[in-house]
Design a protein around this motif. Structure first.
Motif, PDB file in Angstrom:
ATOM      1  N   MET A 121       0.796  -1.218   0.000  1.00 57.10           N
ATOM      2  CA  MET A 121       0.000   0.000   0.000  1.00 57.10           C
ATOM      3  C   MET A 121       0.838   1.283   0.000  1.00 57.10           C
ATOM      4  N   GLN A 122       2.161   1.193   0.208  1.00 55.68           N
ATOM      5  CA  GLN A 122       2.983   2.399   0.197  1.00 55.68           C
ATOM      6  C   GLN A 122       3.133   2.984  -1.207  1.00 55.68           C
ATOM      7  N   ASP A 123       2.754   2.213  -2.221  1.00 55.09           N
ATOM      8  CA  ASP A 123       2.746   2.699  -3.604  1.00 55.09           C
ATOM      9  C   ASP A 123       1.446   2.221  -4.225  1.00 55.09           C
ATOM     10  N   VAL A 124       0.516   3.131  -4.401  1.00 53.30           N
ATOM     11  CA  VAL A 124      -0.834   2.734  -4.816  1.00 53.30           C
ATOM     12  C   VAL A 124      -0.836   2.095  -6.195  1.00 53.30           C
ATOM     13  N   ASN A 125      -0.007   2.570  -7.103  1.00 58.96           N
ATOM     14  CA  ASN A 125       0.036   1.957  -8.440  1.00 58.96           C
ATOM     15  C   ASN A 125       0.508   0.512  -8.370  1.00 58.96           C
ATOM     16  N   VAL A 126       1.501   0.259  -7.538  1.00 59.60           N
ATOM     17  CA  VAL A 126       1.987  -1.117  -7.369  1.00 59.60           C
ATOM     18  C   VAL A 126       0.929  -1.956  -6.653  1.00 59.60           C
ATOM     19  N   ALA A 127       0.251  -1.356  -5.672  1.00 58.97           N
ATOM     20  CA  ALA A 127      -0.806  -2.077  -4.955  1.00 58.97           C
ATOM     21  C   ALA A 127      -1.922  -2.488  -5.899  1.00 58.97           C
ATOM     22  N   ILE A 128      -2.309  -1.604  -6.782  1.00 55.52           N
ATOM     23  CA  ILE A 128      -3.364  -1.912  -7.747  1.00 55.52           C
ATOM     24  C   ILE A 128      -2.915  -3.021  -8.699  1.00 55.52           C
ATOM     25  N   LEU A 154      -6.459   5.908   6.319  1.00 55.75           N
ATOM     26  CA  LEU A 154      -6.933   5.363   5.052  1.00 55.75           C
ATOM     27  C   LEU A 154      -7.743   6.344   4.222  1.00 55.75           C
ATOM     28  N   ASP A 155      -8.051   7.525   4.766  1.00 58.94           N
ATOM     29  CA  ASP A 155      -8.712   8.549   3.956  1.00 58.94           C
ATOM     30  C   ASP A 155      -7.700   9.487   3.300  1.00 58.94           C
ATOM     31  N   ASP A 156      -6.419   9.189   3.421  1.00 55.72           N
ATOM     32  CA  ASP A 156      -5.407  10.004   2.747  1.00 55.72           C
ATOM     33  C   ASP A 156      -5.701  10.004   1.244  1.00 55.72           C
ATOM     34  N   GLU A 161      -7.376   6.171  -5.481  1.00 57.11           N
ATOM     35  CA  GLU A 161      -7.403   5.342  -6.685  1.00 57.11           C
ATOM     36  C   GLU A 161      -7.463   3.859  -6.335  1.00 57.11           C
ATOM     37  N   PHE A 162      -6.816   3.459  -5.225  1.00 49.74           N
ATOM     38  CA  PHE A 162      -6.873   2.060  -4.795  1.00 49.74           C
ATOM     39  C   PHE A 162      -8.306   1.671  -4.460  1.00 49.74           C
ATOM     40  N   PHE A 163      -8.997   2.496  -3.676  1.00 47.57           N
ATOM     41  CA  PHE A 163     -10.369   2.171  -3.310  1.00 47.57           C
ATOM     42  C   PHE A 163     -11.296   2.240  -4.523  1.00 47.57           C
ATOM     43  N   ILE A 209     -14.939   6.804   7.114  1.00 50.01           N
ATOM     44  CA  ILE A 209     -16.253   7.450   7.126  1.00 50.01           C
ATOM     45  C   ILE A 209     -16.118   8.964   6.991  1.00 50.01           C
ATOM     46  N   LEU A 210     -15.424   9.597   7.927  1.00 49.18           N
ATOM     47  CA  LEU A 210     -15.371  11.058   7.980  1.00 49.18           C
ATOM     48  C   LEU A 210     -14.590  11.640   6.813  1.00 49.18           C
ATOM     49  N   GLY A 211     -13.659  10.863   6.258  1.00 52.57           N
ATOM     50  CA  GLY A 211     -12.917  11.331   5.098  1.00 52.57           C
ATOM     51  C   GLY A 211     -13.684  11.196   3.794  1.00 52.57           C
ATOM     52  N   GLY A 212     -14.886  10.637   3.843  1.00 50.73           N
ATOM     53  CA  GLY A 212     -15.744  10.575   2.661  1.00 50.73           C
ATOM     54  C   GLY A 212     -15.503   9.391   1.750  1.00 50.73           C
ATOM     55  N   VAL A 213     -14.649   8.448   2.149  1.00 50.38           N
ATOM     56  CA  VAL A 213     -14.355   7.307   1.280  1.00 50.38           C
ATOM     57  C   VAL A 213     -15.601   6.443   1.066  1.00 50.38           C
ATOM     58  N   MET A 214     -16.339   6.168   2.155  1.00 50.44           N
ATOM     59  CA  MET A 214     -17.536   5.334   2.018  1.00 50.44           C
ATOM     60  C   MET A 214     -18.659   6.052   1.293  1.00 50.44           C
ATOM     61  N   ASP A 215     -18.667   7.376   1.364  1.00 57.21           N
ATOM     62  CA  ASP A 215     -19.649   8.167   0.618  1.00 57.21           C
ATOM     63  C   ASP A 215     -19.310   8.166  -0.872  1.00 57.21           C
ATOM     64  N   LYS A 216     -18.032   8.275  -1.170  1.00 60.41           N
ATOM     65  CA  LYS A 216     -17.575   8.332  -2.567  1.00 60.41           C
ATOM     66  C   LYS A 216     -17.693   6.979  -3.257  1.00 60.41           C
ATOM     67  N   PHE A 217     -17.467   5.905  -2.484  1.00 56.96           N
ATOM     68  CA  PHE A 217     -17.502   4.549  -3.050  1.00 56.96           C
ATOM     69  C   PHE A 217     -18.513   3.699  -2.286  1.00 56.96           C
ATOM     70  N   PRO A 218     -19.802   3.924  -2.532  1.00 65.27           N
ATOM     71  CA  PRO A 218     -20.849   3.279  -1.719  1.00 65.27           C
ATOM     72  C   PRO A 218     -20.920   1.765  -1.872  1.00 65.27           C
ATOM     73  N   ASN A 219     -20.341   1.212  -2.937  1.00 61.44           N
ATOM     74  CA  ASN A 219     -20.392  -0.233  -3.145  1.00 61.44           C
ATOM     75  C   ASN A 219     -19.116  -0.941  -2.705  1.00 61.44           C
TER      76      ASN A 219
END
Length: 336
Positions: A121-128, A154-156, A161-163, A209-219
């Motif tokens: 996870m330290q490199d999102v492109n590699v993680a993906i 995790l809301d950084d 792009e990973f989520f 939650i508070l960082g909006g990740v679950m709002d942005k990606f509801p599924n």
């Protein structure tokens, strides 16, 4: 009898140290054998954890599963091997070694095991890239990630792009605490495991939650280890903060609204805690998990569900096995 799927179990290759010998530096975890059926996980020359052959032997695991009434184990790496601190190229190598091992173990015992992978996870492109390989080449059914990445919640924005890809590819994510907050204050009494991990998990959930990740990606499919740690019990306080600090709001709904999208394993130790999860999130969101094969695990797996009074047969069967298969996008008809 209800099918029992133990969603929360950890595994490591028996020859882990040999497989990773090209990785240099004392921070890399190693597995040092102490006897025919035991070993120490070592970090920086110190014993990080004592383990038995249960942690690497499929045959020993299957023996325990049959003895304890478990039909299927979901295998995931041990969090100390995440190694988010390392250069991404080397961490990717370690992830690939573990993911290949888990995929091969599932291949050898397809009716007993389901596999989750790990990604750097330290490199999102590699993680993906590694998530793509896990899901679309190796046939793993989800990805395990840590609760933070080198101190970044995790809301950084770097993780968006990973989520996004996890949601697009319908990848279930198992979030497990590691590198807990306040670790320097918890060397005594093993408080890192009993207090640090639940607190760390609450911080991860609140951030999503508070960082909006679950709002942005509801599924997005997310399951938290250890019953979500302290998160379920802090939601009323998080809601109160959302109400009294409107200038900080990024969300239209209070945090508890988005928390209902989460799944939680059942490792909460007491029926009253399980009942709290049931009352607040519904039985559909609870997945049986034991933390096999470590000392804090539940024995036998599913005991807290068995000991909870007043459950219907439907609720029991769902939590003991069907919810895990549904979360992992696996048809129960395929496994029976």
């Amino acid at each position: 009898m209800a099918m029992r799927v133990d969603f929360h179990t950890h595994i490591i290759p028996e020859n882990f140290t040999e497989l990773t010998e090209q990785l240099t530096g004392e921070r890399w975890p190693t597995l040092e054998r102490t006897c025919a059926c035991g070993a120490n996980i070592m970090v920086a020359g110190k014993v990080f954890r004592e383990v038995t052959d249960q942690v690497w032997s499929p045959e020993k695991r299957i023996y325990d599963m049959e003895r304890e009434g478990v039909d299927i184990q979901v295998l995931s790496p041990i969090p100390v091997t995440f190694s988010y601190w390392a250069p991404a190229k080397e961490a990717e190598l370690l992830a690939r070694i573990q993911n290949d091992f888990i995929a091969e173990t599932v291949k050898q015992h397809p009716t007993k095991f389901i596999g989750l992978g790990t990604v750097p996870m330290q490199d999102v492109n590699v993680a993906i890239r590694e998530m793509d390989r896990c899901m679309h080449e190796l046939g793993l059914k989800g990805i395990e990630i840590g609760t933070n990445v080198n101190g970044n919640n995790l809301d950084d924005p770097s993780f968006i792009e990973f989520f996004e890809m996890a949601e697009k590819w319908e990848v279930p994510l198992f979030i497990h605490p590691w590198e807990t907050l306040g670790k320097e204050r918890m060397p005594r009494h093993n408080l890192m495991y009993t207090v640090g991990m639940p607190s760390e998990t609450a911080l991860a959930g609140a951030s999503l939650i508070l960082g909006g990740v679950m709002d942005k990606f509801p599924n997005l499919k997310i399951c938290f280890a250890h019953g979500g740690g302290a998160l379920p019990y802090l939601l009323p306080r998080l809601d109160q903060g959302w109400r009294v600090w409107p200038h900080l709001r990024l969300l239209e709904q209070p945090p508890s609204h988005y928390a209902k999208k989460f799944y939680f394993d059942s490792l909460v130790n007491e029926p009253i805690n399980l009942k709290y999860l049931l009352d607040n999130f519904g039985h559909e969101r609870i997945i049986m998990g034991s933390d096999y094969p470590f000392l804090l695990r539940e024995v036998p797996p599913g005991k807290v569900i068995d000991d909870t009074l007043g459950l219907t047969q439907e609720q029991t069967e769902a939590m003991l096995g069907m919810n895990a298969l549904r979360f992992l996008n696996i048809s129960s008809k395929v496994r029976t």
